[in-house]
Design a protein around this motif. Sequence first.
Motif, PDB file in Angstrom:
ATOM      1  N   THR A   5       0.816  -1.226   0.000  1.00 44.61           N
ATOM      2  CA  THR A   5       0.000   0.000   0.000  1.00 44.61           C
ATOM      3  C   THR A   5       0.847   1.272   0.000  1.00 44.61           C
ATOM      4  O   THR A   5       0.514   2.250  -0.678  1.00 44.61           O
ATOM      5  CB  THR A   5      -0.939   0.001   1.233  1.00 44.61           C
ATOM      6  OG1 THR A   5      -1.694  -1.204   1.212  1.00 44.61           O
ATOM      7  CG2 THR A   5      -1.871   1.189   1.213  1.00 44.61           C
ATOM      8  N   THR A   6       1.949   1.253   0.758  1.00 46.51           N
ATOM      9  CA  THR A   6       2.766   2.478   0.818  1.00 46.51           C
ATOM     10  C   THR A   6       3.290   2.839  -0.579  1.00 46.51           C
ATOM     11  O   THR A   6       3.252   4.010  -0.977  1.00 46.51           O
ATOM     12  CB  THR A   6       3.924   2.302   1.819  1.00 46.51           C
ATOM     13  OG1 THR A   6       3.355   1.952   3.076  1.00 46.51           O
ATOM     14  CG2 THR A   6       4.747   3.567   1.967  1.00 46.51           C
ATOM     15  N   ASN A   7       3.738   1.833  -1.332  1.00 49.61           N
ATOM     16  CA  ASN A   7       4.213   2.104  -2.700  1.00 49.61           C
ATOM     17  C   ASN A   7       3.071   2.662  -3.556  1.00 49.61           C
ATOM     18  O   ASN A   7       3.273   3.584  -4.352  1.00 49.61           O
ATOM     19  CB  ASN A   7       4.717   0.826  -3.370  1.00 49.61           C
ATOM     20  CG  ASN A   7       5.953   0.273  -2.685  1.00 49.61           C
ATOM     21  OD1 ASN A   7       6.459   0.875  -1.755  1.00 49.61           O
ATOM     22  ND2 ASN A   7       6.434  -0.855  -3.149  1.00 49.61           N
ATOM     23  N   GLY A  57      -2.051   4.762   4.668  1.00 52.59           N
ATOM     24  CA  GLY A  57      -1.881   3.297   4.653  1.00 52.59           C
ATOM     25  C   GLY A  57      -1.949   2.686   6.041  1.00 52.59           C
ATOM     26  O   GLY A  57      -2.638   1.681   6.270  1.00 52.59           O
ATOM     27  N   GLU A  58      -1.278   3.295   6.989  1.00 55.64           N
ATOM     28  CA  GLU A  58      -1.221   2.765   8.353  1.00 55.64           C
ATOM     29  C   GLU A  58      -2.540   3.004   9.092  1.00 55.64           C
ATOM     30  O   GLU A  58      -2.940   2.205   9.921  1.00 55.64           O
ATOM     31  CB  GLU A  58      -0.060   3.410   9.115  1.00 55.64           C
ATOM     32  CG  GLU A  58       1.285   2.705   8.985  1.00 55.64           C
ATOM     33  CD  GLU A  58       1.942   2.744   7.612  1.00 55.64           C
ATOM     34  OE1 GLU A  58       1.498   3.526   6.745  1.00 55.64           O
ATOM     35  OE2 GLU A  58       2.901   1.971   7.401  1.00 55.64           O
ATOM     36  N   LEU A  59      -3.209   4.122   8.770  1.00 50.54           N
ATOM     37  CA  LEU A  59      -4.496   4.386   9.428  1.00 50.54           C
ATOM     38  C   LEU A  59      -5.507   3.315   9.020  1.00 50.54           C
ATOM     39  O   LEU A  59      -6.237   2.768   9.855  1.00 50.54           O
ATOM     40  CB  LEU A  59      -4.995   5.794   9.055  1.00 50.54           C
ATOM     41  CG  LEU A  59      -4.111   6.930   9.594  1.00 50.54           C
ATOM     42  CD1 LEU A  59      -4.493   8.259   8.949  1.00 50.54           C
ATOM     43  CD2 LEU A  59      -4.212   7.030  11.119  1.00 50.54           C
ATOM     44  N   GLY A  75      10.246   8.039   7.494  1.00 47.71           N
ATOM     45  CA  GLY A  75      11.209   7.390   6.593  1.00 47.71           C
ATOM     46  C   GLY A  75      10.720   5.988   6.267  1.00 47.71           C
ATOM     47  O   GLY A  75      10.185   5.310   7.148  1.00 47.71           O
ATOM     48  N   ARG A  76      10.915   5.574   5.005  1.00 47.93           N
ATOM     49  CA  ARG A  76      10.418   4.275   4.559  1.00 47.93           C
ATOM     50  C   ARG A  76      10.868   3.168   5.499  1.00 47.93           C
ATOM     51  O   ARG A  76      11.972   3.195   6.020  1.00 47.93           O
ATOM     52  CB  ARG A  76      10.886   3.961   3.122  1.00 47.93           C
ATOM     53  CG  ARG A  76      10.155   4.712   2.022  1.00 47.93           C
ATOM     54  CD  ARG A  76       8.649   4.518   2.001  1.00 47.93           C
ATOM     55  NE  ARG A  76       8.191   3.138   1.961  1.00 47.93           N
ATOM     56  CZ  ARG A  76       7.844   2.469   0.876  1.00 47.93           C
ATOM     57  NH1 ARG A  76       7.922   3.062  -0.294  1.00 47.93           N
ATOM     58  NH2 ARG A  76       7.416   1.228   0.937  1.00 47.93           N
ATOM     59  N   GLU A  77      10.013   2.225   5.681  1.00 45.29           N
ATOM     60  CA  GLU A  77      10.246   1.066   6.561  1.00 45.29           C
ATOM     61  C   GLU A  77      10.386   1.488   8.024  1.00 45.29           C
ATOM     62  O   GLU A  77      10.989   0.794   8.825  1.00 45.29           O
ATOM     63  CB  GLU A  77      11.489   0.267   6.120  1.00 45.29           C
ATOM     64  CG  GLU A  77      11.478  -0.166   4.657  1.00 45.29           C
ATOM     65  CD  GLU A  77      10.279  -1.014   4.280  1.00 45.29           C
ATOM     66  OE1 GLU A  77       9.770  -1.737   5.148  1.00 45.29           O
ATOM     67  OE2 GLU A  77       9.828  -0.927   3.126  1.00 45.29           O
TER      68      GLU A  77
HETATM   69  N1  ASP Z   1       4.530   1.177   5.417  1.00 47.00           N
HETATM   70  C1  ASP Z   1       5.791   1.839   5.506  1.00 47.00           C
HETATM   71  C2  ASP Z   1       6.692   1.407   4.365  1.00 47.00           C
HETATM   72  O1  ASP Z   1       6.361   0.455   3.665  1.00 47.00           O
HETATM   73  C3  ASP Z   1       6.465   1.675   6.820  1.00 47.00           C
HETATM   74  C4  ASP Z   1       6.916   0.265   7.132  1.00 47.00           C
HETATM   75  O2  ASP Z   1       6.521  -0.697   6.462  1.00 47.00           O
HETATM   76  O3  ASP Z   1       7.673   0.101   8.072  1.00 47.00           O
HETATM   77  O4  ASP Z   1       7.720   1.977   4.180  1.00 47.00           O
END
Ligand code: ASP
Length: 422
Positions: free
Chosen positions: A42-44, A121-123, A201-203
């Motif tokens: 989803t984030t992408n 995405g997270e919500l 920041g990603r991830e």
């Molecule tokens: N959803 C975010 C991302 O894919 C944060 C994460 O996955 O940690 O970067």
Amino acid sequence: MKVFKFGGASLESIERIRQVGQIVQSFPDEKLLIVISAMAKTTNELEKVAENFYLRKKEIAAQLLFNIEQGHLRVAEGLLGTTEHPVFQQLQQFFTEAEWTLGEKPMRTYDYYYDQLVSLGELLSTAIVSAYFNTIGLNNEWLDVRDVFRTDDNFRDANIDWVYTQKQVTEKVVPLFNKTNIVITQGFIGSTDQNESVTLGREGSDYSAAVFANMLDAESQTIWKDVEGLKNADPKLFPNTVNIPEISYAEVIEMAYYGAQVIHPKTIKPLQNKQIPLLVKCFLDKNLPGTVIREEADTRKLPPIIVLKKNQVLLTITSKDYSFITEDKISDIYEIFHGLKIKINLMQNGAINFSCCIDNNPEKIELLIKTLHQQFKISYNEGLELLTVRYYQPAMLEELSNGHQVMLEQRSGSTIQRLWKK
Ligand code: ASP
Ligand code: MG
């Protein structure tokens, strides 16, 4: 209290979300703060929405958002078996807010809009998982982390205000555990003092979980993954990888520094500072031993750790007039790198030259060369890979290097790095 983090892969399908439910059910009577990231990719997908919005391709952005909406509604309906649940109103509210953003004329920076849209995405994922958990007897409270994680307005890489956030955790999060054993909240996002959404920041969800673990003085943090635990190399790049049962914080920081995409690099510090162990476990089989990351771990038990960073550039900076590259020049060079936020992955210097290996980011490199050009001659070589091996054995190193042309090499104690061309 334990902190759990579930990432996108563990929420990839209805089936997987059910497995996450089973994992949590196997910790009855435990106080759990659960940090969740966005479902699957989803984030992408939201990044694409933000890009199209900013390029004023509003219809495409709206269509992409609509696809995300349909996907999430399907998952929610699949898990809950109905569309009558109140969570659908909550989801609708989130989508309506995103549509409002899409209706705006972009007047602010791209990074600002990115965060307003991508935080969705997270919500969504946490609202769905929270509702589902409540229906299977995992009574929980859903928490909007933006009421807790206060940051600066460095959008897309926001910095947490530790003092304010700690106060919020103590005053708002701790009391929730008087009502419930499980609190579900979002990773990766936070809010400025103007109530603007930010991302870390990603991830970044691993890091969010670590901030909570630190501030709640948790007994441990567990990152639930679809793999066995931490491996000595990326299984997608190398055959015969092995699981690492225990490893120190310091070693994991080194691995992340050299480019291993194991755990978000900012995750370790909040845990180390409070000596909270970090467990990496497989949600597909919780009986697998996984990995324990803590202060003391026996390095003698470690296998060789291999990290390969692709898409590297070797830049050689030579003085034009044969003047030596001494400390003052190196300091000038570093200042330029620092100004452009370019990280040096490996460096070496000689009498009149300075060589370094950096990630290939064409826009930044163009600016870098333009700036350096005034003082130096520059040559560069792209399409390289940087191999780092810790605790290497000579025979395996030669086998790994076979057929590659080594451009730069550095050894220190138990670590060797080779920058090579395939
Ligand atoms: N959803 C975010 C991302 O894919 C944060 C994460 O996955 O940690 O970067
Ligand atoms: Mg993710």
